[in-house]
Design a protein around this motif. Structure first.
Motif, PDB file in Angstrom:
ATOM      1  N   VAL A 108       0.228  -2.581   0.275  1.00 18.58           N
ATOM      2  CA  VAL A 108       1.260  -2.151  -0.670  1.00 18.58           C
ATOM      3  C   VAL A 108       1.560  -3.242  -1.686  1.00 18.58           C
ATOM      4  CG1 VAL A 108       3.709  -1.578  -0.883  1.00 18.58           C
ATOM      5  CG2 VAL A 108       2.322  -0.492   0.899  1.00 18.58           C
ATOM      6  N   ASP A 109       1.841  -4.446  -1.208  1.00 23.34           N
ATOM      7  CA  ASP A 109       2.235  -5.531  -2.105  1.00 23.34           C
ATOM      8  C   ASP A 109       1.122  -5.915  -3.068  1.00 23.34           C
ATOM      9  OD1 ASP A 109       4.665  -5.555  -0.871  1.00 23.34           O
ATOM     10  OD2 ASP A 109       4.235  -7.258   0.432  1.00 23.34           O
ATOM     11  N   LEU A 112       0.791  -3.070  -5.729  1.00 19.14           N
ATOM     12  CA  LEU A 112       1.959  -3.018  -6.607  1.00 19.14           C
ATOM     13  C   LEU A 112       2.024  -4.229  -7.537  1.00 19.14           C
ATOM     14  CD1 LEU A 112       4.828  -1.674  -4.310  1.00 19.14           C
ATOM     15  CD2 LEU A 112       3.389  -0.434  -5.923  1.00 19.14           C
ATOM     16  N   MET A 120       2.253   3.054 -12.224  1.00 16.04           N
ATOM     17  CA  MET A 120       2.898   2.991 -10.921  1.00 16.04           C
ATOM     18  C   MET A 120       2.709   4.258 -10.082  1.00 16.04           C
ATOM     19  SD  MET A 120       4.353   0.912  -8.963  1.00 16.04           S
ATOM     20  CE  MET A 120       4.884  -0.395 -10.067  1.00 16.04           C
ATOM     21  N   ALA A 123      -0.627   4.083  -8.618  1.00 14.43           N
ATOM     22  CA  ALA A 123      -0.683   3.076  -7.555  1.00 14.43           C
ATOM     23  C   ALA A 123      -0.108   3.637  -6.258  1.00 14.43           C
ATOM     24  CB  ALA A 123       0.087   1.823  -7.980  1.00 14.43           C
ATOM     25  N   MET A 124       0.953   4.438  -6.367  1.00 10.20           N
ATOM     26  CA  MET A 124       1.580   4.992  -5.165  1.00 10.20           C
ATOM     27  C   MET A 124       0.663   5.981  -4.447  1.00 10.20           C
ATOM     28  SD  MET A 124       4.338   3.319  -4.988  1.00 10.20           S
ATOM     29  CE  MET A 124       4.832   4.129  -3.481  1.00 10.20           C
ATOM     30  N   VAL A 151      10.599   0.264  -4.902  1.00  9.06           N
ATOM     31  CA  VAL A 151       9.933   0.295  -6.204  1.00  9.06           C
ATOM     32  C   VAL A 151      10.799   1.033  -7.220  1.00  9.06           C
ATOM     33  CG1 VAL A 151       7.954   1.235  -7.461  1.00  9.06           C
ATOM     34  CG2 VAL A 151       7.602   0.074  -5.287  1.00  9.06           C
TER      35      VAL A 151
END
Length: 465
Positions: A108-109, A112, A120, A123-124, A151
């Motif tokens: 995740v990090d 992101l 975004m 990315a999710m 987020v």
């Protein structure tokens, strides 16, 4: 893909356990499903008990001897658990290792940190797709929701704009891609090739997740632009760890079983000789049990040891990973028992006759049956298992690719329009702080888009393959 003729093997199958005609048998099926629906939705009975009682009710309404109904149910339960139980257990262990080690947080990090603005939502959906591969849907939601909320809060994004892509990625994986319980059970019931189903499942899942995720989220955010609920930002799962596994090692571990299972499917296509050494080797390493077992063993080092886990903590992680799947295994097993009761009662042959008379394409029929059961019970897993049992005789003479597409058609139908009888509906509603109407306009509609899009892509692939 049209309905194939019944194979000689299926025609020579054991005689049905009841002599009921098609009308009585059809009414018995409706009665059995009605009992399951009533128990799950009205009386809040566990799905395992509902499927068990529904199987007995079906046999009783069809006039079958009770001892034969019990024998059919237990046979189906045993064969289903034997076929998919170990795979579900290994998948649960891998998912727990991913969550507890901080590997999920690392994915995740890292993603992101490289995404922002319009990228975004994309990315999710990517995060959800990767993390959702080894994790069960409910576990994935619990793991991803804190990320979605953080987020949205820190970046000033619409919660719906960020959350829908994550939910779409998880849902698509849950319904279409093994080793999730539903697809595994359908593969077992239809005797489909797991590697081919996995490959085609990913092929269908990617565009489906894009359409139902980032694309749909642009419009859903206008209909339900909800703020981040106060007090819903729990601590990250891995904040107590001294270190976390690396991004590359984590992703490689998650994708290892996929690569191993796909390797055998690809070798079967390229090397047309079952006796060849390459095929024999890939048949072993690409076997689902070996592929998942290898990922678990590797994960103990690349995830557990990399996070500083001691042997005792690794053992606890395995124990806690296995504990929550007891209910899932029982549901899947009871679904297999219900499926076998349907088959032994002669329901498969009845549906075969009906589909021939109506000239309904097999894939569309399977999708519609799964949709009906999903709407009635609220459970994607129950819908998948029950629909697979009903259409199993239709898969008798299908090719390897068509059998895999039949699994995917059932999986797509099982995701249709989640509403108030689905636990996932309430989970999303409460986490996102939405009203029932807002949840229907976002989550329920997203699930419908997933189902219809995936079903359409499966039909398209059937014309091309």
């Amino acid at each position: 893909m049209t309905q194939p003729p019944l194979s000689p093997l299926a025609a020579d199958a054991a005689e049905p356990i009841t002599s009921a005609g098609d009308l009585r048998l059809g009414l018995a099926v409706l009665a059995g499903i009605a009992v399951i629906v009533l128990l799950i939705t009205r009386l809040r009975t566990h799905a395992f008990l509902a499927l068990t009682i529904g199987s007995l009710a079906l046999g009783a309404f069809a006039g079958a001897p009770l001892d034969k109904v019990i024998a059919s149910f237990t046979t189906g339960l045993g064969s289903t658990v034997a076929g998919v139980g170990v795979l579900i257990a290994l998948g649960a262990i891998l998912g727990k290792l991913l969550a507890d080690s901080g590997g999920a947080d690392q994915i995740v990090d890292t993603i992101l940190a490289r995404a922002g603005g319009r990228a975004m939502p994309w990315a999710m959906v990517l995060i959800a797709g990767i993390i959702g591969l080894p994790l069960f849907f409910e576990v994935g939601i619990v793991l991803l929701i804190p990320v979605v909320l953080m987020v949205a809060r820190r970046g000033g994004y619409s919660l719906t704009r960020i959350g829908i892509p994550a939910l779409a990625g998880l849902s698509v994986m849950h319904g279409l891609v093994p080793p999730h319980p539903g697809p595994l059970a359908a593969i077992d019931a239809l005797d489909a090739n797991l590697g081919v189903t996995l490959a085609l499942g990913v092929l269908v899942a990617v565009p489906t997740a894009v359409i139902a995720g980032p694309v749909f989220a642009r419009y859903a955010a206008r209909w339900a632009d909800v703020p981040v609920p106060e007090g819903m930002l729990p601590a990250r799962p891995s904040e107590d760890l001294a270190r976390r596994p690396g991004f590359a090692a984590t992703v490689a571990t998650v994708l290892l079983p996929v690569v191993l299972m796909l390797s055998h499917a690809l070798v079967e296509i390229v090397v047309d000789d079952p006796a060849s050494r390459v095929q024999r080797v890939t048949a072993v390493i690409g076997a689902p049990v070996i592929a998942l077992l290898a990922a678990v063993v590797v994960g103990m080092f690349t995830l557990g040891r990399a996070a500083g886990f001691t042997r005792e903590r690794l053992s606890r992680t395995v124990d806690t990973g296995l504990a929550p799947i007891a209910g899932i295994l029982l549901i899947v097993g009871a679904g297999g028992g219900f499926k076998q009761t349907l088959i032994d009662a002669g329901v498969g042959r009845m549906i075969l006759d009906i589909s021939e008379d109506w000239s309904i394409p097999t894939l569309l029929l399977a999708w519609l049956i799964a949709v009906a059961i999903r709407l009635a019970t609220g459970s994607a897993t129950v819908a998948t298992i029950s629909a697979a049992g009903l259409v199993a005789p239709l898969a008798a003479d299908l090719s390897t690719a068509d059998s895999a597409l039949l699994v995917l058609a059932i999986g797509a139908g099982s995701l249709f329009f989640s509403h108030v009888n689905d636990a996932g509906f309430w989970l999303v509603k409460e986490y996102f702080g939405m009203s029932v109407g807002q949840t229907i306009r976002t989550w329920s509609l997203m699930e419908t888009i997933v189902s219809v899009t995936a079903g359409g892509l499966v039909l398209l692939l059937s014309l091309l393959l």
